[in-house]
Design an enzyme around this catalytic site. Structure first.
Site, PDB file in Angstrom:
ATOM      1  CG  ASN A 117      -1.592   1.283   1.508  1.00 17.75           C
ATOM      2  OD1 ASN A 117      -2.490   1.681   0.783  1.00 17.75           O
ATOM      3  ND2 ASN A 117      -1.141   1.993   2.548  1.00 17.75           N
ATOM      4  CB  SER A 171      -4.418   4.476  -8.419  1.00 12.44           C
ATOM      5  OG  SER A 171      -5.086   5.686  -8.673  1.00 12.44           O
ATOM      6  CE1 TYR A 184      -0.195   7.825  -6.705  1.00 14.42           C
ATOM      7  CE2 TYR A 184      -1.993   8.056  -8.281  1.00 14.42           C
ATOM      8  CZ  TYR A 184      -1.527   7.650  -7.043  1.00 14.42           C
ATOM      9  OH  TYR A 184      -2.401   7.055  -6.142  1.00 14.42           O
ATOM     10  CE  LYS A 188      -0.450   4.164  -6.879  1.00 15.72           C
ATOM     11  NZ  LYS A 188      -0.312   3.285  -5.709  1.00 15.72           N
TER      12      LYS A 188
HETATM   13  N1  LIG Z   1      -6.518   8.234  -1.372  1.00 14.11           N
HETATM   14  C1  LIG Z   1      -6.850   7.973  -2.599  1.00 14.11           C
HETATM   15  O1  LIG Z   1      -7.769   8.562  -3.173  1.00 14.11           O
HETATM   16  C2  LIG Z   1      -6.122   6.902  -3.372  1.00 14.11           C
HETATM   17  C3  LIG Z   1      -6.655   6.523  -4.610  1.00 14.11           C
HETATM   18  C4  LIG Z   1      -6.016   5.538  -5.332  1.00 14.11           C
HETATM   19  C5  LIG Z   1      -4.891   4.930  -4.845  1.00 14.11           C
HETATM   20  N2  LIG Z   1      -4.380   5.326  -3.640  1.00 14.11           N
HETATM   21  C6  LIG Z   1      -3.179   4.630  -3.180  1.00 14.11           C
HETATM   22  O2  LIG Z   1      -3.408   4.125  -1.891  1.00 14.11           O
HETATM   23  C7  LIG Z   1      -2.190   4.045  -1.172  1.00 14.11           C
HETATM   24  C8  LIG Z   1      -2.356   4.708   0.196  1.00 14.11           C
HETATM   25  O3  LIG Z   1      -2.647   6.069  -0.010  1.00 14.11           O
HETATM   26  P1  LIG Z   1      -3.398   6.980   1.058  1.00 14.11           P
HETATM   27  O4  LIG Z   1      -4.386   7.786   0.312  1.00 14.11           O
HETATM   28  O5  LIG Z   1      -3.835   6.195   2.225  1.00 14.11           O
HETATM   29  O6  LIG Z   1      -2.248   8.002   1.438  1.00 14.11           O
HETATM   30  P2  LIG Z   1      -1.289   8.125   2.704  1.00 14.11           P
HETATM   31  O7  LIG Z   1      -0.354   9.232   2.370  1.00 14.11           O
HETATM   32  O8  LIG Z   1      -2.092   8.194   3.945  1.00 14.11           O
HETATM   33  O9  LIG Z   1      -0.521   6.723   2.693  1.00 14.11           O
HETATM   34  C9  LIG Z   1       0.671   6.474   2.023  1.00 14.11           C
HETATM   35  C10 LIG Z   1       1.626   5.830   2.988  1.00 14.11           C
HETATM   36  O10 LIG Z   1       2.811   5.436   2.309  1.00 14.11           O
HETATM   37  C11 LIG Z   1       3.886   5.690   3.178  1.00 14.11           C
HETATM   38  N3  LIG Z   1       5.158   5.797   2.467  1.00 14.11           N
HETATM   39  C12 LIG Z   1       5.581   6.781   1.646  1.00 14.11           C
HETATM   40  N4  LIG Z   1       6.840   6.542   1.244  1.00 14.11           N
HETATM   41  C13 LIG Z   1       7.221   5.372   1.822  1.00 14.11           C
HETATM   42  C14 LIG Z   1       8.408   4.597   1.793  1.00 14.11           C
HETATM   43  N5  LIG Z   1       9.480   4.982   1.089  1.00 14.11           N
HETATM   44  N6  LIG Z   1       8.449   3.456   2.520  1.00 14.11           N
HETATM   45  C15 LIG Z   1       7.382   3.059   3.239  1.00 14.11           C
HETATM   46  N7  LIG Z   1       6.229   3.754   3.309  1.00 14.11           N
HETATM   47  C16 LIG Z   1       6.154   4.901   2.602  1.00 14.11           C
HETATM   48  C17 LIG Z   1       3.521   6.989   3.877  1.00 14.11           C
HETATM   49  O11 LIG Z   1       4.268   7.159   5.056  1.00 14.11           O
HETATM   50  C18 LIG Z   1       2.038   6.783   4.124  1.00 14.11           C
HETATM   51  O12 LIG Z   1       1.800   6.164   5.358  1.00 14.11           O
HETATM   52  C19 LIG Z   1      -1.120   4.699  -2.050  1.00 14.11           C
HETATM   53  O13 LIG Z   1      -0.418   3.689  -2.753  1.00 14.11           O
HETATM   54  C20 LIG Z   1      -1.953   5.529  -3.016  1.00 14.11           C
HETATM   55  O14 LIG Z   1      -1.291   5.724  -4.251  1.00 14.11           O
HETATM   56  C21 LIG Z   1      -4.974   6.289  -2.894  1.00 14.11           C
END
Ligand SMILES: NC(=O)c1ccc[n+]([C@@H]2O[C@H](COP(=O)([O-])OP(=O)(O)OC[C@H]3O[C@@H](n4cnc5c(N)ncnc54)[C@H](O)[C@@H]3O)[C@@H](O)[C@H]2O)c1
Length: 288
Positions: A117, A171, A184, A188
């Site tokens: 994630n 995503s 990005y 993805k």
């Molecule tokens: N929120 C959305 O709308 C959405 C939509 C599609 C996909 N996503 C994907 O879901 C996932 C989680 O996103 P989110 O929205 O919860 O955001 P978020 O920023 O809360 O979570 C991302 C996490 O990744 C961690 N991270 C970043 N770099 C890192 C590294 N080098 N090593 C380990 N951890 C690392 C961050 O510390 C954070 O906890 C991501 O992959 C994001 O691309 C999110």
């Protein structure tokens, strides 16, 4: 919503005693935390993995889960009755990923599920202005990190010989393009290709590999993206959100629980004949 104790929860999928690592799960309000919590409700022992520290301007406070926040998240899930440990891990580092997998196994004795994630989606630039180091950072976390975690998690699952689950958080950007987000979107789309290749390689070990494709969920990253895109498009935040809702047949943005439910299903026996899939969880906004 999750105010009940685990013993009172109606576990749908019965994952008692399974061990799950969720990367990037050390932030309040994030998808990772919601998935970790849902898997805990199904009976999994949980490893909360996250970067644990800020790291220069590419990994700022608003983008990462620190060790303090990881502990808070873990404590919240423990308070529901689950066994939870935290392991800081930068998914860009093979050494740290190896230590994550061995740490999970020494804590809980095995590994059954890895949820890839960890991701960054806040380094937005037009392609003509994109800095090489930002491109690299996005690809390194979102794609190389997923490769490293899958490599070492799958090796552990193969050694155990009892199958397993790899669940990759892709995503809507794995299926459609978005401006300012070439890195990005490329990462993805890469996740989807990676998922398919790995599903073929690991099938004979009864390890499934699937991706989940959320559209918009208002997490920390999601809120940041709302601000960014409403500014870029010259809209107010409310106008931007209204335009988003109007594109979604179910009429609302996603909730972290929506993604967590899909994750629990893919982790379960109910999904044992599903592999190589990229499942939209998007209220119908994305259909291919
Ligand atoms: N929120 C959305 O709308 C959405 C939509 C599609 C996909 N996503 C994907 O879901 C996932 C989680 O996103 P989110 O929205 O919860 O955001 P978020 O920023 O809360 O979570 C991302 C996490 O990744 C961690 N991270 C970043 N770099 C890192 C590294 N080098 N090593 C380990 N951890 C690392 C961050 O510390 C954070 O906890 C991501 O992959 C994001 O691309 C999110």
């Amino acid at each position: 919503m999750y105010s009940f104790f685990l013993s009172e929860v109606n576990s749908m999928y019965g994952l008692d005693g399974k061990v799950a690592i969720v990367t990037g799960s050390g932030r309040h309000g994030g998808l990772g935390k919601a998935m970790a919590q849902r898997l805990a409700e199904e009976g999994c022992n949980i490893v909360i993995a996250d970067l644990g520290r800020t790291d220069g301007e590419l990994f700022p406070t608003h983008g990462v889960g620190t060790t303090d926040e990881m502990e808070e998240v873990a404590e919240e899930i423990r308070s529901l009755g689950a066994k939870v440990t935290t392991i800081p891990c930068d998914v860009r580092s093979e050494e740290q990923v190896k230590a994550l997998i061995s740490g999970a196994v020494s804590e809980f004795g095995r590994l059954d599920v890895i949820v890839n994630n960890a991701g960054i989606g806040y380094l937005m630039q037009l392609v003509t202005e994109m800095d090489e180091e930002k491109w690299d950072a996005v690809l390194d976390v979102n794609l190389k990190g997923m490769f490293l975690c899958t490599k070492h998690a799958a090796a552990q699952m193969i050694e155990q010989g009892e199958g397993g689950r790899v669940i990759n958080i892709a995503s809507q950007a794995a299926k459609s393009g978005f401006p300012y987000a070439s890195a990005y979107v490329a990462s993805k789309h890469g996740v989807m290709g990676f998922t398919r290749a790995v599903a073929i390689e690991l099938g004979s070990h009864n390890i499934t590999c699937n991706a989940i494709c959320p559209n918009h969920v208002t997490t920390g990253l999601g809120s940041w993206q709302n601000e960014f895109f409403s500014d870029a498009l010259g809209m107010t935040h409310d106008e931007y959100m209204e335009a988003m809702r109007s594109r979604i047949p179910l009429g609302r943005a996603g909730l972290t629980e929506d993604i967590a439910k899909a994750c629990a299903f893919l982790a379960s026996e109910q999904a044992n004949y599903i592999t190589g899939e990229a499942m939209n969880v998007s209220g119908g906004e994305e259909m291919h």
